[in-house]
Design an enzyme around this catalytic site. Structure first.
Site, PDB file in Angstrom:
ATOM      1  N   GLY A  95      30.850  31.241  30.826  1.00  0.00           N
ATOM      2  CA  GLY A  95      31.163  29.872  31.135  1.00  0.00           C
ATOM      3  C   GLY A  95      31.699  28.941  30.072  1.00  0.00           C
ATOM      4  O   GLY A  95      31.727  29.728  28.756  1.00  0.00           O
ATOM      5  N   ASP A 126      25.549  27.936  19.297  1.00  0.00           N
ATOM      6  CA  ASP A 126      25.500  26.705  18.649  1.00  0.00           C
ATOM      7  C   ASP A 126      26.295  25.728  19.898  1.00  0.00           C
ATOM      8  O   ASP A 126      26.302  24.424  19.447  1.00  0.00           O
ATOM      9  CB  ASP A 126      25.481  26.286  17.490  1.00  0.00           C
ATOM     10  CG  ASP A 126      27.031  26.939  16.727  1.00  0.00           C
ATOM     11  OD1 ASP A 126      28.022  26.693  17.582  1.00  0.00           O
ATOM     12  OD2 ASP A 126      26.987  27.342  15.531  1.00  0.00           O
ATOM     13  N   ARG A 177      41.577  19.083  24.317  1.00  0.00           N
ATOM     14  CA  ARG A 177      42.492  20.234  24.814  1.00  0.00           C
ATOM     15  C   ARG A 177      43.085  19.505  26.227  1.00  0.00           C
ATOM     16  O   ARG A 177      42.189  18.866  27.004  1.00  0.00           O
ATOM     17  CB  ARG A 177      41.965  21.594  25.029  1.00  0.00           C
ATOM     18  CG  ARG A 177      41.551  22.127  23.920  1.00  0.00           C
ATOM     19  CD  ARG A 177      41.311  23.520  23.957  1.00  0.00           C
ATOM     20  NE  ARG A 177      40.448  24.096  25.145  1.00  0.00           N
ATOM     21  CZ  ARG A 177      40.210  25.183  25.419  1.00  0.00           C
ATOM     22  NH1 ARG A 177      40.776  26.283  24.473  1.00  0.00           N
ATOM     23  NH2 ARG A 177      39.091  25.553  26.348  1.00  0.00           N
ATOM     24  N   ASP A 253      38.577  36.214  31.270  1.00  0.00           N
ATOM     25  CA  ASP A 253      38.198  35.018  31.067  1.00  0.00           C
ATOM     26  C   ASP A 253      39.074  34.068  30.043  1.00  0.00           C
ATOM     27  O   ASP A 253      38.891  32.930  30.036  1.00  0.00           O
ATOM     28  CB  ASP A 253      36.613  34.886  30.503  1.00  0.00           C
ATOM     29  CG  ASP A 253      36.263  35.426  29.088  1.00  0.00           C
ATOM     30  OD1 ASP A 253      36.490  36.680  29.234  1.00  0.00           O
ATOM     31  OD2 ASP A 253      35.824  34.684  28.115  1.00  0.00           O
ATOM     32  N   ASN A 254      39.812  34.776  29.345  1.00  0.00           N
ATOM     33  CA  ASN A 254      40.865  33.997  28.685  1.00  0.00           C
ATOM     34  C   ASN A 254      42.245  33.977  29.342  1.00  0.00           C
ATOM     35  O   ASN A 254      43.467  33.783  28.426  1.00  0.00           O
ATOM     36  CB  ASN A 254      40.621  34.557  27.176  1.00  0.00           C
ATOM     37  CG  ASN A 254      39.559  34.412  26.372  1.00  0.00           C
ATOM     38  OD1 ASN A 254      39.139  33.578  26.654  1.00  0.00           O
ATOM     39  ND2 ASN A 254      39.579  35.138  25.518  1.00  0.00           N
TER      40      ASN A 254
END
Length: 486
Positions: A95, A126, A177, A253-254
């Site tokens: 996610g 983080d 983005r 996931d990319n």
């Protein structure tokens, strides 16, 4: 009028299409405040495309919006859930661990903050991005757009002295983005593998309705969707290979459902041509080496096909949708390589010439970008260093150049030096250029970054004020190591 006095633009539409999918697809939360933010870089070109005044983009209001310290009107920040295969291994739920979708512009573009703090999907991390990786993503997003390669975009990057630990202690940054959608193969894998087939269907219907409406009329819309994604992905990888670009971490996931280059981490543009080059220091097995990218893209499409199988209903249909990948890729690459040689149409003779050239370039580790640009300039009659000087084995280089010249002479009307100049960039974002911009930015000097951005937005132009940007990389460039944390 000062930037601070300019009126804020209507950045977001009232309702984003992704948010309308419902809470199973995301978690709503606010970005974490970024202390004492400052501007690192802004893309005036993208601002204008979004209908934003570039002067307003320099304002304190914009700084607060794009650092995550204040929410623009209409923003509905959320982190989406997805899963994926990482280095070929099922990684389970992933996610947006450090990104938040702010909303959707009236023109239908999604705006996302990357590095905006911890989310439920951060997996003990983080949720921050660091200055070096943020600068790299900002520059390469706009560089790829300048090259004509499908990509997510970057509007701006904001920094802070907030300490962030990676391999060493670094400082935080946030990249804004922009893309039509940030949906990945992994979104479909998440709902398929977890048995949430109603949500899988809703997601697929959303993508078809929004981005592939012609698939609605197909006998099997979901197989048609897979076929369209296959074609877009094949053409994207051909773009990459032709310009010598390596993504570095092609996990599912990319991978963008729209065939965009997404999630820039340990990317690299080729220096000396090495088909087996691995740009990701974390990729010890070479899964994502330059010459493996087409095969990995096909593997990822098979994973997407498996995820869509509950909707497609028939494995043979899914296989048939992916099967044309090899032809799509080879045809697209052949066309791009022909254009690099100045021909508008690929032929078997051109293919034979390209194959021989790649063997020669690989044997000598000839600089990829410089070879192609120097060849284009030479064929256009421009002054400069001859191509033959790039080869240690002059006789082998001369023999190939003679074959090329004979091919051109066979049908000179079919050859265009102008096409070569428009197909072979003078400048790409090599690692050492990014490192120089990062080093200056660490000293709060962002002039080099903005100058470099201007050149990367026009990569096919000559930039005589900065000849070193189009020159050979320095010796120290070979020691640069970029990892998944980059």
């Amino acid at each position: 009028m000062s930037p601070a006095a300019l009126a804020a633009p209507p950045l977001f539409a009232e309702h984003g299409a992704f948010a309308a999918l419902g809470p199973r697809f995301f978690t709503e939360l606010a970005p974490a405040p970024l202390p004492d933010p400052y501007w690192i870089g802004r893309s005036a070109a993208l601002a204008r495309e979004l209908g934003l005044d570039p002067d307003w983009l320099a304002s304190d209001e914009a700084l607060q919006w794009f650092s995550g310290n204040a929410l623009p009107p209409g923003a509905r920040p959320l982190a989406s859930v997805y899963s994926g295969h990482q280095f070929g291994v099922w990684a389970g739920q992933l996610g947006d661990g450090r990104a938040l979708l702010l909303g959707e512009t009236p023109g239908g573009l999604e705006v996302q903050l990357k590095g905006s703090g911890r989310t439920p999907y951060s997996r003990m991390a983080d949720g921050r991005a660091v200055l070096r990786s943020s600068i790299r993503e900002f520059l390469v997003s706009e560089a790829m757009h300048g090259l004509g390669i499908p990509t997510t975009r970057a509007l701006c990057v904001v920094g802070s002295d907030l300490p962030v630990r990676r391999e060493t202690m670094e400082t935080a940054a946030v990249v804004t983005r922009v893309a039509p959608s940030f949906i990945r193969f992994g979104h479909f894998e998440h709902f398929s593998y977890s048995g949430q087939h109603a949500e899988l269907k809703a997601l697929a219907d959303h993508v078809i309705e929004r981005f592939y409406p012609d698939c609605r009329a197909a006998a099997n819309p979901y197989a048609a969707l897979l076929a369209r994604v296959t074609e877009r992905t094949a053409r994207l990888i051909a773009h990459w290979q032709a310009v010598g670009f390596m993504h570095g971490v092609m996990n599912t996931d990319n991978m963008s459902i729209l065939g965009l280059t997404i999630d820039y981490g340990p990317f690299q543009f080729m220096d000396g041509f090495d088909p087996g080059h691995i740009c990701n220091h974390s990729d010890s097995g070479g899964r994502y080496a330059y010459d493996q990218q087409p095969a990995v893209a096909h593997w990822n499409l098979c994973a997407l096909g498996q995820a869509l199988l509950p909707l497609i209903g028939d494995q043979d249909r899914a296989i048939a949708a992916i099967e044309p990948f090899a032809n799509f890729y080879s045809d697209a690459l052949a066309a791009r390589m022909a254009a690099k040689l100045g021909f508008a149409r690929a032929t078997p003779a051109i293919g034979t010439l390209v194959d021989a050239l790649l063997v020669l370039l690989a044997r000598e580790r000839t600089d990829w970008s410089i070879f192609w640009r120097r060849l284009a300039r030479q064929m256009a009659g421009a002054a400069g260093d001859p191509v033959r000087d790039l080869f240690i084995e002059r006789a082998a280089g001369d023999a190939w150049l003679l074959q090329y010249q004979e091919l051109v002479a066979h049908d000179p009307a079919a050859h265009s030096p102008d096409l070569m100049l428009k197909s072979n960039p003078a400048i790409v974002l090599r690692n050492h250029l990014a490192e120089q911009a990062i080093a200056r930015a660490k000293l709060k000097d962002f002039g080099l970054l903005q100058d470099l951005l201007g050149a990367l937005e026009r990569p096919f132009d000559e930039h005589p004020a900065h000849p070193d940007w189009a020159g050979f990389p320095p010796d120290w460039a070979s020691q640069i190591q970029i990892s998944c944390s980059s």
